[in-house]
Design a protein around this motif. Structure first.
Motif, short mmCIF file in Angstrom:
data_model
loop_
_atom_site.label_atom_id
_atom_site.label_comp_id
_atom_site.label_asym_id
_atom_site.label_seq_id
_atom_site.Cartn_x
_atom_site.Cartn_y
_atom_site.Cartn_z
N GLY A 113 39.75 37.47 55.69
CA GLY A 113 40.23 38.91 54.97
C GLY A 113 39.52 39.02 53.53
N LEU A 114 39.22 37.93 53.03
CA LEU A 114 38.22 38.30 51.73
C LEU A 114 37.06 38.89 52.05
N ALA A 115 36.25 38.66 52.84
CA ALA A 115 34.97 39.24 53.59
C ALA A 115 35.06 40.64 53.22
N GLY A 116 36.15 41.19 53.71
CA GLY A 116 36.44 42.53 53.75
C GLY A 116 36.48 43.44 52.71
N LEU A 117 36.79 42.58 51.31
CA LEU A 117 36.83 43.10 50.27
C LEU A 117 35.63 42.77 49.22
N LEU A 118 34.62 42.49 49.71
CA LEU A 118 33.41 41.98 48.96
C LEU A 118 32.21 43.22 49.66
N ARG A 119 31.14 43.09 48.61
CA ARG A 119 30.09 43.95 48.94
C ARG A 119 29.38 43.47 50.09
N ARG A 120 28.26 44.11 50.63
CA ARG A 120 27.64 43.25 51.63
C ARG A 120 27.11 42.14 51.48
N PRO A 121 26.28 41.62 50.70
CA PRO A 121 25.76 40.35 50.48
C PRO A 121 26.86 39.56 50.46
N GLY A 122 27.99 39.62 49.67
CA GLY A 122 29.07 38.58 49.77
C GLY A 122 29.68 38.59 51.21
N ARG A 123 29.94 39.64 51.75
CA ARG A 123 30.47 39.82 52.96
C ARG A 123 29.94 39.04 53.98
N ALA A 124 28.40 39.16 54.06
CA ALA A 124 27.68 38.34 54.94
C ALA A 124 27.88 36.87 54.77
N LEU A 125 28.01 36.54 53.57
CA LEU A 125 27.85 35.04 52.99
C LEU A 125 29.42 34.59 53.48
N ALA A 126 30.28 35.11 53.16
CA ALA A 126 31.57 34.81 53.65
C ALA A 126 31.87 34.58 55.21
N LEU A 127 31.51 35.44 55.58
CA LEU A 127 31.32 35.42 57.19
C LEU A 127 30.59 34.47 57.96
#
Length: 230
Positions: A156-170
Protein backbone atom coordinates in the motif's frame (compact mmCIF):
# COMPACT_ATOMS: atom_id res chain seq x y z
CA UNK A 1 26.08 22.79 1.27
CA UNK A 2 25.47 25.38 3.99
CA UNK A 3 24.25 24.46 7.46
CA UNK A 4 20.81 25.90 6.64
CA UNK A 5 20.56 23.77 3.48
CA UNK A 6 21.73 20.72 5.44
CA UNK A 7 18.96 21.21 7.98
CA UNK A 8 16.36 21.82 5.27
CA UNK A 9 17.29 18.87 3.04
CA UNK A 10 18.43 16.22 5.48
CA UNK A 11 17.88 16.88 9.15
CA UNK A 12 14.30 18.19 9.11
CA UNK A 13 12.93 15.48 6.78
CA UNK A 14 14.76 12.89 8.86
CA UNK A 15 13.22 14.17 12.08
CA UNK A 16 9.75 14.23 10.50
CA UNK A 17 10.18 10.56 9.60
CA UNK A 18 10.77 9.55 13.23
CA UNK A 19 7.56 7.97 14.60
CA UNK A 20 5.94 9.79 17.51
CA UNK A 21 2.71 9.09 19.43
CA UNK A 22 1.15 12.07 17.61
CA UNK A 23 2.07 11.03 14.07
CA UNK A 24 2.02 7.25 14.47
CA UNK A 25 -0.37 6.17 17.22
CA UNK A 26 -1.36 2.98 15.37
CA UNK A 27 2.17 1.82 14.52
CA UNK A 28 3.63 2.58 17.95
CA UNK A 29 0.62 1.20 19.80
CA UNK A 30 0.76 -2.04 17.83
CA UNK A 31 4.51 -2.34 18.44
CA UNK A 32 3.95 -1.88 22.17
CA UNK A 33 1.33 -4.63 22.12
CA UNK A 34 3.66 -6.98 20.23
CA UNK A 35 6.47 -6.19 22.66
CA UNK A 36 4.22 -7.17 25.55
CA UNK A 37 3.16 -10.48 24.02
CA UNK A 38 6.75 -11.24 22.97
CA UNK A 39 8.02 -10.72 26.52
CA UNK A 40 5.21 -12.86 27.86
CA UNK A 41 5.98 -15.59 25.34
CA UNK A 42 9.60 -15.55 26.45
CA UNK A 43 9.21 -15.32 30.22
CA UNK A 44 5.66 -16.55 30.88
CA UNK A 45 4.51 -20.05 31.74
CA UNK A 46 5.38 -22.18 28.68
CA UNK A 47 2.21 -24.27 28.85
CA UNK A 48 -0.01 -21.18 29.05
CA UNK A 49 1.87 -19.52 26.19
CA UNK A 50 1.53 -22.61 24.02
CA UNK A 51 -2.18 -22.87 24.79
CA UNK A 52 -2.81 -19.20 23.96
CA UNK A 53 -0.83 -19.37 20.73
CA UNK A 54 -2.56 -22.59 19.74
CA UNK A 55 -5.96 -20.95 20.17
CA UNK A 56 -4.73 -17.87 18.24
CA UNK A 57 -3.31 -19.87 15.34
CA UNK A 58 -5.01 -19.32 12.00
CA UNK A 59 -4.64 -22.92 10.91
CA UNK A 60 -7.51 -24.35 8.91
CA UNK A 61 -8.96 -26.23 11.87
CA UNK A 62 -9.17 -23.12 14.07
CA UNK A 63 -10.64 -21.06 11.25
CA UNK A 64 -13.47 -23.54 10.92
CA UNK A 65 -14.12 -23.73 14.69
CA UNK A 66 -13.57 -20.13 15.90
CA UNK A 67 -12.55 -17.90 12.96
CA UNK A 68 -12.85 -14.52 14.69
CA UNK A 69 -10.74 -15.51 17.69
CA UNK A 70 -7.97 -16.98 15.53
CA UNK A 71 -7.93 -14.14 12.98
CA UNK A 72 -7.66 -11.50 15.70
CA UNK A 73 -5.47 -13.50 18.06
CA UNK A 74 -2.88 -14.49 15.47
CA UNK A 75 -2.03 -10.83 14.95
CA UNK A 76 -1.10 -10.41 18.62
CA UNK A 77 2.09 -12.50 18.37
CA UNK A 78 5.33 -12.39 16.45
CA UNK A 79 6.60 -15.51 14.73
CA UNK A 80 9.57 -16.39 16.92
CA UNK A 81 11.00 -14.95 20.12
CA UNK A 82 12.71 -11.78 18.79
CA UNK A 83 10.80 -8.48 18.68
CA UNK A 84 13.39 -5.98 17.39
CA UNK A 85 13.16 -6.91 13.67
CA UNK A 86 9.47 -6.00 13.81
CA UNK A 87 10.38 -2.57 15.15
CA UNK A 88 12.38 -1.90 11.98
CA UNK A 89 9.80 -3.40 9.65
CA UNK A 90 7.04 -1.28 11.21
CA UNK A 91 9.34 1.75 11.03
CA UNK A 92 9.83 1.24 7.28
CA UNK A 93 6.32 0.12 6.29
CA UNK A 94 3.43 0.72 8.69
CA UNK A 95 4.69 4.02 10.14
CA UNK A 96 5.24 5.85 6.80
CA UNK A 97 1.94 4.48 5.49
CA UNK A 98 0.16 5.85 8.56
CA UNK A 99 1.80 9.28 8.19
CA UNK A 100 0.67 9.53 4.57
CA UNK A 101 -2.77 7.93 4.72
CA UNK A 102 -3.83 8.27 8.35
CA UNK A 103 -4.26 5.75 11.13
CA UNK A 104 -7.62 4.35 10.03
CA UNK A 105 -6.48 3.64 6.48
CA UNK A 106 -3.22 2.15 7.74
CA UNK A 107 -5.27 -0.13 10.00
CA UNK A 108 -7.51 -1.00 7.05
CA UNK A 109 -4.58 -2.01 4.83
CA UNK A 110 -2.89 -3.96 7.61
CA UNK A 111 -6.11 -5.75 8.54
CA UNK A 112 -7.04 -6.50 4.93
CA UNK A 113 -3.63 -8.03 4.31
CA UNK A 114 -3.67 -10.05 7.52
CA UNK A 115 -7.19 -11.41 7.08
CA UNK A 116 -7.32 -11.70 3.30
CA UNK A 117 -3.97 -13.43 2.88
CA UNK A 118 -4.74 -15.77 5.79
CA UNK A 119 -8.05 -16.90 4.33
CA UNK A 120 -6.59 -17.32 0.85
CA UNK A 121 -3.54 -19.29 2.01
CA UNK A 122 -5.56 -21.57 4.27
CA UNK A 123 -8.07 -22.08 1.47
CA UNK A 124 -5.21 -23.35 -0.69
CA UNK A 125 -4.15 -25.64 2.18
CA UNK A 126 -7.64 -27.15 2.43
CA UNK A 127 -7.80 -27.61 -1.34
CA UNK A 128 -4.42 -29.35 -1.53
CA UNK A 129 -5.28 -31.64 1.39
CA UNK A 130 -8.63 -32.49 -0.21
CA UNK A 131 -6.83 -33.27 -3.46
CA UNK A 132 -4.33 -35.52 -1.72
CA UNK A 133 -1.31 -33.36 -2.57
CA UNK A 134 -0.61 -32.41 1.08
CA UNK A 135 -0.67 -34.39 4.32
CA UNK A 136 -3.68 -33.66 6.57
CA UNK A 137 -1.50 -32.62 9.51
CA UNK A 138 -0.90 -29.24 7.80
CA UNK A 139 -4.49 -28.35 8.72
CA UNK A 140 -3.34 -27.98 12.34
CA UNK A 141 0.06 -26.38 11.72
CA UNK A 142 0.74 -23.34 13.93
CA UNK A 143 0.26 -20.07 12.01
CA UNK A 144 0.71 -16.81 13.92
CA UNK A 145 2.43 -13.50 13.20
CA UNK A 146 2.02 -10.14 11.48
CA UNK A 147 4.02 -10.64 8.29
CA UNK A 148 0.91 -10.50 6.09
CA UNK A 149 -0.10 -7.14 7.53
CA UNK A 150 3.43 -5.78 7.13
CA UNK A 151 3.69 -6.87 3.49
CA UNK A 152 0.26 -5.42 2.73
CA UNK A 153 1.39 -2.14 4.32
CA UNK A 154 4.51 -2.15 2.16
CA UNK A 155 2.42 -2.77 -0.95
CA UNK A 156 0.00 0.00 0.00
CA UNK A 157 2.80 2.43 0.86
CA UNK A 158 4.35 1.95 -2.59
CA UNK A 159 1.29 3.51 -4.19
CA UNK A 160 1.77 6.73 -2.20
CA UNK A 161 5.43 7.18 -3.15
CA UNK A 162 6.99 8.75 -6.23
CA UNK A 163 8.31 6.44 -8.91
CA UNK A 164 11.85 5.85 -7.48
CA UNK A 165 10.48 5.16 -4.01
CA UNK A 166 7.68 3.03 -5.42
CA UNK A 167 10.13 0.88 -7.35
CA UNK A 168 12.32 0.53 -4.25
CA UNK A 169 9.39 -0.48 -2.03
CA UNK A 170 8.03 -3.02 -4.50
CA UNK A 171 11.51 -4.38 -5.17
CA UNK A 172 12.14 -4.80 -1.44
CA UNK A 173 8.85 -6.65 -1.05
CA UNK A 174 9.57 -8.96 -3.97
CA UNK A 175 13.06 -9.62 -2.61
CA UNK A 176 11.65 -10.61 0.79
CA UNK A 177 9.09 -12.90 -0.83
CA UNK A 178 11.71 -14.44 -3.12
CA UNK A 179 14.06 -15.05 -0.20
CA UNK A 180 11.32 -16.84 1.73
CA UNK A 181 10.42 -18.98 -1.29
CA UNK A 182 14.05 -20.03 -1.73
CA UNK A 183 14.99 -20.61 1.92
CA UNK A 184 11.71 -21.81 3.47
CA UNK A 185 9.22 -22.91 0.78
CA UNK A 186 6.32 -23.37 3.19
CA UNK A 187 2.95 -23.74 1.44
CA UNK A 188 1.05 -21.31 3.71
CA UNK A 189 3.48 -18.41 3.58
CA UNK A 190 4.42 -19.08 -0.05
CA UNK A 191 0.81 -18.25 -0.90
CA UNK A 192 0.12 -15.74 1.88
CA UNK A 193 3.12 -13.42 1.46
CA UNK A 194 2.62 -12.52 -2.22
CA UNK A 195 -1.15 -12.40 -1.68
CA UNK A 196 -0.73 -9.90 1.16
CA UNK A 197 1.48 -7.60 -0.89
CA UNK A 198 -0.92 -7.77 -3.85
CA UNK A 199 -3.80 -6.85 -1.53
CA UNK A 200 -1.87 -3.76 -0.46
CA UNK A 201 -1.26 -2.83 -4.10
CA UNK A 202 -4.94 -3.37 -4.89
CA UNK A 203 -5.84 -0.74 -2.29
CA UNK A 204 -3.92 2.07 -4.03
CA UNK A 205 -7.08 3.80 -5.37
CA UNK A 206 -8.64 3.82 -1.89
CA UNK A 207 -5.44 5.11 -0.28
CA UNK A 208 -4.92 7.81 -2.89
CA UNK A 209 -8.44 9.14 -2.35
CA UNK A 210 -7.47 9.81 1.24
CA UNK A 211 -4.12 11.35 0.37
CA UNK A 212 -3.78 15.03 1.10
CA UNK A 213 -2.63 17.59 3.64
CA UNK A 214 -3.78 17.20 7.22
CA UNK A 215 -3.63 19.39 10.28
CA UNK A 216 -1.60 22.61 9.86
CA UNK A 217 -0.82 21.72 6.25
CA UNK A 218 -4.55 21.51 5.48
CA UNK A 219 -5.08 24.96 7.02
CA UNK A 220 -2.25 26.46 4.97
CA UNK A 221 -3.57 24.81 1.79
CA UNK A 222 -7.08 26.21 2.48
CA UNK A 223 -5.71 29.72 3.05
CA UNK A 224 -3.70 29.55 -0.17
CA UNK A 225 -6.72 28.40 -2.16
CA UNK A 226 -8.81 31.20 -0.64
CA UNK A 227 -6.26 33.85 -1.66
CA UNK A 228 -6.05 32.46 -5.21
CA UNK A 229 -9.82 32.37 -5.63
CA UNK A 230 -10.23 35.93 -4.36
Amino acid sequence: MTSAELRRRLIRPGLRAVPTPRTNPFALGYLALLLGTTLYARFGDPETVHRLQSVSSTDAHNLMVHPVVSLLGSGLWVAGSVWMPYFWTFLLTVAPLERRAGGLRALGVFGAGHIGATLLSQGVVVATVAGGATAPDVLDAMDIGVSYGVLASLGGLAGLLRRPGRALALGAGLALIGHQLLTDPDLVTSVGHPAAMLLGVAMWPWLRRGKGPRGPERVRAWKTATVVES
